[in-house]
Enzyme design. Structure first.
Site, short mmCIF file in Angstrom:
data_model
loop_
_atom_site.label_atom_id
_atom_site.label_comp_id
_atom_site.label_asym_id
_atom_site.label_seq_id
_atom_site.Cartn_x
_atom_site.Cartn_y
_atom_site.Cartn_z
N ARG A 28 0.83 -1.23 0.00
CA ARG A 28 0.00 0.00 0.00
C ARG A 28 0.85 1.27 0.00
O ARG A 28 0.48 2.27 0.61
CB ARG A 28 -0.96 0.02 1.19
CG ARG A 28 -2.06 -1.02 1.15
CD ARG A 28 -3.16 -0.57 0.19
NE ARG A 28 -4.31 -1.46 0.27
CZ ARG A 28 -5.42 -1.17 0.96
NH1 ARG A 28 -5.52 -0.05 1.62
NH2 ARG A 28 -6.41 -2.02 0.97
N ARG A 32 -2.90 7.17 1.10
CA ARG A 32 -3.33 8.41 1.76
C ARG A 32 -2.32 9.02 2.71
O ARG A 32 -2.49 10.17 3.12
CB ARG A 32 -4.64 8.16 2.50
CG ARG A 32 -5.82 8.06 1.55
CD ARG A 32 -7.04 7.51 2.24
NE ARG A 32 -6.79 6.13 2.65
CZ ARG A 32 -7.71 5.31 3.14
NH1 ARG A 32 -8.93 5.74 3.33
NH2 ARG A 32 -7.39 4.08 3.47
N ARG A 41 -5.90 12.00 -5.89
CA ARG A 41 -7.15 11.33 -5.52
C ARG A 41 -8.32 12.30 -5.58
O ARG A 41 -9.39 11.97 -6.08
CB ARG A 41 -6.98 10.76 -4.12
CG ARG A 41 -8.20 10.21 -3.45
CD ARG A 41 -8.44 8.77 -3.87
NE ARG A 41 -9.46 8.14 -3.05
CZ ARG A 41 -10.77 8.34 -3.18
NH1 ARG A 41 -11.22 9.17 -4.09
NH2 ARG A 41 -11.62 7.71 -2.40
O1 CP3 Z 1 -0.07 -1.38 -2.57
C1 CP3 Z 1 -0.33 -0.42 -3.34
O2 CP3 Z 1 0.17 0.72 -3.16
C2 CP3 Z 1 -1.15 -0.68 -4.57
C3 CP3 Z 1 -2.52 -0.46 -4.46
C4 CP3 Z 1 -3.48 -1.37 -3.70
C5 CP3 Z 1 -4.71 -0.86 -3.21
N1 CP3 Z 1 -5.44 -1.88 -2.73
C6 CP3 Z 1 -5.12 0.56 -3.27
C7 CP3 Z 1 -6.20 1.04 -2.38
C8 CP3 Z 1 -3.46 -2.73 -3.41
C9 CP3 Z 1 -2.36 -3.73 -3.65
C10 CP3 Z 1 -4.71 -3.06 -2.82
C11 CP3 Z 1 -5.10 -4.42 -2.42
C12 CP3 Z 1 -6.32 -4.62 -1.64
N2 CP3 Z 1 -7.52 -3.98 -1.77
C13 CP3 Z 1 -6.46 -5.64 -0.67
C14 CP3 Z 1 -5.42 -6.66 -0.31
C15 CP3 Z 1 -4.29 -6.10 0.45
C16 CP3 Z 1 -4.62 -5.56 1.79
O3 CP3 Z 1 -4.23 -4.41 2.06
O4 CP3 Z 1 -5.20 -6.31 2.61
C17 CP3 Z 1 -7.78 -5.56 -0.17
C18 CP3 Z 1 -8.38 -6.43 0.91
C19 CP3 Z 1 -8.43 -4.50 -0.88
C20 CP3 Z 1 -9.86 -4.09 -0.76
C21 CP3 Z 1 -9.97 -2.68 -0.34
N3 CP3 Z 1 -9.65 -1.60 -1.12
C22 CP3 Z 1 -10.40 -2.21 0.91
C23 CP3 Z 1 -10.83 -3.08 2.08
C24 CP3 Z 1 -10.34 -0.80 0.86
C25 CP3 Z 1 -10.81 0.16 1.91
C26 CP3 Z 1 -9.86 0.26 3.04
C27 CP3 Z 1 -9.05 1.52 2.95
O5 CP3 Z 1 -7.82 1.45 3.19
O6 CP3 Z 1 -9.64 2.55 2.67
C28 CP3 Z 1 -9.83 -0.45 -0.41
C29 CP3 Z 1 -9.57 0.92 -0.91
C30 CP3 Z 1 -8.17 1.22 -1.34
N4 CP3 Z 1 -7.41 0.43 -2.16
C31 CP3 Z 1 -7.43 2.40 -1.02
C32 CP3 Z 1 -6.20 2.28 -1.68
C33 CP3 Z 1 -5.09 3.28 -1.69
C34 CP3 Z 1 -7.93 3.57 -0.20
C35 CP3 Z 1 -8.95 4.31 -1.03
C36 CP3 Z 1 -8.79 5.81 -1.01
O7 CP3 Z 1 -7.74 6.37 -1.43
O8 CP3 Z 1 -9.77 6.44 -0.62
#
Ligand code: CP3
Length: 349
Positions: A28, A32, A41
């Site tokens: 990740r 943010r 974003r």
């Molecule tokens: O690692 C990276 O920098 C690449 C991007 C990436 C994102 N999501 C961007 C993201 C990767 C590899 C993921 C994988 C992901 N997404 C997983 C598996 C890895 C983990 O962290 O457990 C899962 C379970 C998801 C599903 C998901 N996406 C959730 C549960 C959420 C909300 C939680 C949160 O942190 O807000 C997301 C949204 C998300 N995916 C964000 C980002 C940067 C945040 C959204 C935003 O910017 O508002």
């Protein structure tokens, strides 16, 4: 830049060659905690609009590389783009996480499309091509997907839950319907990962964030089996494909996962027991991890000590330094800088 022969320390480790200073990136890492991410974003509008705009997606993928010079960039996308391309409704509400149409009865599963519309994912491939073009050739580019079990947990419940009870329950009550969801994700993830390799990804990671909530028998069936099918399906077309698995929370089931799936490396969480990992996992494949993301928020001496522990525990073998899970939004950038500096100064030889 087209020095395609440049050595990538990250890929060296995956090929079995330990590096004296472990390569480093963060799960990740685009996100943010970075003001420049928040700016893009806000411009993009919705989260999926950010994922599906190749200019923006490439830009945020490169932001943490510019700041920290990590050894790997991970393409900016999400694991839930597969349900989206399967025609499911997928939305991200601010502060609430993902929202999908629950796929929680056998009748609903009967309506699930067999094949994703890959034109919807073309912007991800385009972002990969752009990043590959602009990325220093010594830095590896990671493509990814969610493991079928983890993606299915969100598809079934329609949102995140603390223990993924809805998917576990469906797998017990309606194993055939649940297997259809998992099989559909397996087949489409293979196509998706192959597309990412063609577009310039050097290595793939399969995120099984919710593997740890499964009892051993269910773990074999829903995490190990489907992950192995993806690994085999990708390597049937690209025999040398490098793949990292992340069955978070697998604990003592990790050695069996490594052996059965054939991954080149596993990401380990911070609760992993070092001597067990060294003796039964790192003896076969590279390990990636496993700093607690909370100690990165705390910083100070606690952070230094935790970094030194990861290095002492794993840097004598094949290690990719990383967190045990994703970096959290409240993490101070100065603490990431402290971590990068300390890892790069490692003199373990
Ligand atoms: O690692 C990276 O920098 C690449 C991007 C990436 C994102 N999501 C961007 C993201 C990767 C590899 C993921 C994988 C992901 N997404 C997983 C598996 C890895 C983990 O962290 O457990 C899962 C379970 C998801 C599903 C998901 N996406 C959730 C549960 C959420 C909300 C939680 C949160 O942190 O807000 C997301 C949204 C998300 N995916 C964000 C980002 C940067 C945040 C959204 C935003 O910017 O508002």
């Amino acid at each position: 830049m087209t020095h395609n022969t440049a050595v990538k320390p990250f890929l060296e480790v995956l090929s079995g060659r330990r590096q004296s200073v472990p390569p480093l990136w963060m799960m990740r890492q685009a996100g943010r905690y970075l003001p420049e991410y928040r700016e893009v974003r806000a411009k993009a509008g919705g989260f999926l609009d950010l994922c599906f705009n190749p200019d923006f997606a490439a830009e945020v993928t490169l932001q943490p590389i510019r700041r920290f010079n990590f050894d790997a960039a991970i393409i900016f996308s999400d694991i839930l783009v597969i349900p989206y391309a399967l025609g499911r409704s997928v939305r991200f509400e601010v502060g609430e996480g993902p929202r999908l149409d629950p796929l929680d009865t056998p009748d609903k599963v009967g309506t699930l499309a067999a094949k994703a519309d890959f034109t919807k994912l073309e912007p991800v491939f385009e972002a990969l091509r752009r990043v590959r073009r602009d990325l220093d050739p010594r830095i590896a580019l990671i493509g990814f997907c969610g493991a079928p079990w983890t993606v299915a947990t969100y598809m079934v419940a329609g949102h995140g839950t603390p223990d993924q009870a809805p998917a576990r329950m469906m797998a017990y009550r309606h194993p055939e319907a649940f297997a259809k969801i998992v099989d559909t994700i397996v087949e489409n993830s293979i196509t998706y990962l192959l597309g990412q390799l063609s577009a310039g990804a050097d290595v793939l990671q399969i995120f099984d964030t919710w593997a740890g909530v499964l009892p051993p028998r269910e773990f074999q069936r829903w995490s190990v089996g489907p992950t192995k099918r993806i690994v085999d399906g990708v390597r049937a077309k690209v025999p040398g494909a490098r793949i990292i698995g992340f069955p978070r929370g697998a604990g003592a089931l990790l050695p069996g996962y490594v052996e059965a799936t054939g991954v080149d490396a596993v990401s380990i969480d911070w609760a992993a027991e070092p001597s067990l990992i060294r003796a039964t996992v790192q003896n076969r494949v590279a390990v990636q991890g496993n700093l607690d993301p909370l100690v990165l928020i705390a910083g100070g001496e606690a952070l230094d000590r935790a970094i030194d522990d990861v290095l002492a525990n794993y840097a004598q073998g094949r290690l990719i330094f990383n967190l045990g899970h994703g970096i959290q939004p409240e993490t101070p950038i100065a603490h990431v800088e402290q971590m990068v500096k300390r890892v790069r100064a490692y003199e373990g030889n």
